[in-house]
Write a protein that holds these residues in place. Structure first.
Motif, mmCIF file in Angstrom:
data_model
loop_
_atom_site.group_PDB
_atom_site.id
_atom_site.type_symbol
_atom_site.label_atom_id
_atom_site.label_comp_id
_atom_site.label_asym_id
_atom_site.label_seq_id
_atom_site.Cartn_x
_atom_site.Cartn_y
_atom_site.Cartn_z
ATOM 1 N N ALA A 1 -10.577 -0.675 6.509
ATOM 2 C CA ALA A 1 -11.674 0.111 5.923
ATOM 3 C C ALA A 1 -12.321 -0.635 4.772
ATOM 4 O O ALA A 1 -13.555 -0.692 4.653
ATOM 5 C CB ALA A 1 -11.148 1.458 5.451
ATOM 6 N N ALA A 2 -11.501 -1.239 3.925
ATOM 7 C CA ALA A 2 -12.025 -1.966 2.754
ATOM 8 C C ALA A 2 -12.825 -3.187 3.200
ATOM 9 O O ALA A 2 -13.920 -3.446 2.676
ATOM 10 C CB ALA A 2 -10.883 -2.373 1.830
ATOM 11 N N ILE A 3 -12.313 -3.932 4.165
ATOM 12 C CA ILE A 3 -13.031 -5.114 4.666
ATOM 13 C C ILE A 3 -14.349 -4.676 5.280
ATOM 14 O O ILE A 3 -15.392 -5.317 5.101
ATOM 15 C CB ILE A 3 -12.180 -5.910 5.688
ATOM 16 N N SER A 4 -14.324 -3.557 5.980
ATOM 17 C CA SER A 4 -15.528 -3.016 6.605
ATOM 18 C C SER A 4 -16.580 -2.669 5.550
ATOM 19 O O SER A 4 -17.763 -3.006 5.695
ATOM 20 C CB SER A 4 -15.141 -1.784 7.412
ATOM 21 N N PHE B 1 -2.525 -5.359 9.862
ATOM 22 C CA PHE B 1 -3.454 -4.881 8.823
ATOM 23 C C PHE B 1 -3.355 -3.362 8.746
ATOM 24 O O PHE B 1 -3.447 -2.681 9.765
ATOM 25 C CB PHE B 1 -4.899 -5.255 9.171
ATOM 26 N N SER B 2 -3.215 -2.855 7.540
ATOM 27 C CA SER B 2 -3.212 -1.393 7.399
ATOM 28 C C SER B 2 -4.636 -0.873 7.660
ATOM 29 O O SER B 2 -5.611 -1.618 7.540
ATOM 30 C CB SER B 2 -2.767 -0.981 5.993
ATOM 31 N N LYS B 3 -4.733 0.402 8.010
ATOM 32 C CA LYS B 3 -6.044 1.015 8.278
ATOM 33 C C LYS B 3 -6.923 0.946 7.029
ATOM 34 O O LYS B 3 -8.138 0.794 7.114
ATOM 35 C CB LYS B 3 -5.858 2.487 8.667
ATOM 36 N N GLN B 4 -6.263 1.081 5.879
ATOM 37 C CA GLN B 4 -7.015 1.078 4.624
ATOM 38 C C GLN B 4 -7.610 -0.318 4.360
ATOM 39 O O GLN B 4 -8.717 -0.435 3.845
ATOM 40 C CB GLN B 4 -6.108 1.505 3.445
ATOM 41 N N THR B 5 -6.866 -1.356 4.731
ATOM 42 C CA THR B 5 -7.372 -2.722 4.559
ATOM 43 C C THR B 5 -8.582 -2.936 5.461
ATOM 44 O O THR B 5 -9.584 -3.523 5.032
ATOM 45 C CB THR B 5 -6.281 -3.745 4.895
#
Lengths: 114, 94, 32
Positions: free
Chosen positions: B37-40, B31-35
């Motif tokens: 972040a978005a899920i969070s 999982f990318s960090k951005q993904t």
């Protein structure tokens, strides 16, 4: 008076709006969804010819901002969705570091985490 | 209030990262960090939504305490989710 | 969280990828 269409209304609906065997598109359906993280009975979906499967993502380019409303405002769920789409757009071209992570990390306190 | 909210967000973000890491190991994916972040962010906002609904359910029942019945009501739109939550509730009660 | 992760993984796998990026999450976001 009984809540159903009058004969005149029925004829109008039948002529202008009803989808049937003579139409190329015989009906529309939302794609069925099921939980992937739960044990769930998944009914096998036979794709019915003529039934157009609606897409939830085809117009996502338009869904990063609220469009004008008339009498009813956008729901909380709608605003939530829009805000995540905006967030994704802002992060899309990030490389290596994640701006969200950099902003939020200073606030992390391990005693808050189970 | 801002600080408290950011603290909660950070805790959710950290936990989401841990959960995604487990999925990564299980599925051999990354999982990318951005993904993450978005899920969070989705999770945090959804929790806010849940909290508002739970408050309304309890108030509607003229209670000042949110109960497990209110939580089950949240899951009413999905049979499988409702079953899962009910089962979890019974396990916790035992 | 698990549902979002699972759907992201499915989408990435469907695209032949082994990374779940925001492009994949965006596609599963409406149903999620």
């Amino acid at each position: 008076k009984d809540g159903l269409l009058s004969e005149e209304e029925f004829n109008l609906w039948n002529r202008l709006y009803r989808l049937g065997d003579s139409d190329e598109v015989k009906g529309v359906a939302l794609p069925r969804s099921h939980f992937q993280s739960l044990q769930e009975d998944r009914a096998t979906q036979e794709p019915t010819t003529g039934i157009h499967q609606l897409s939830l993502s085809e117009w996502s380019v338009w869904q990063d901002h609220p469009l004008p409303t008339y009498q009813v405002d956008h729901s909380y769920r709608c605003r939530h969705f829009i805000s995540i789409m905006q967030m994704i757009e802002e992060m899309r071209h990030e490389e290596d570091e994640c701006s969200y992570e950099l902003k939020i990390r200073p606030f992390l306190q391990m005693e808050d985490v189970c | 209030e801002f600080s408290h909210r950011q603290r909660l967000k950070a805790a959710v973000h950290y936990t989401v990262g841990c959960l995604c890491q487990e999925v990564e190991l299980d599925k051999q994916m990354h999982f990318s960090k951005q993904t993450i972040a978005a899920i969070s962010e989705v999770t945090f906002r959804q929790c806010e939504n849940f909290a508002k609904d739970l408050e309304m359910f309890a108030r509607h029942a003229k209670r000042s305490t949110i109960s497990t019945e209110d939580v089950k009501l949240l899951a009413r739109r999905s049979n499988s989710l409702l079953k899962y939550i009910t089962k979890k509730n019974e396990e916790i009660a035992q | 969280v698990l549902e979002a992760a699972a759907r992201g993984v499915s989408q990435a796998q469907a695209e032949g990828l082994n990374v779940v990026d925001v492009d994949q999450l965006e596609k599963v976001l409406p149903q999620l």
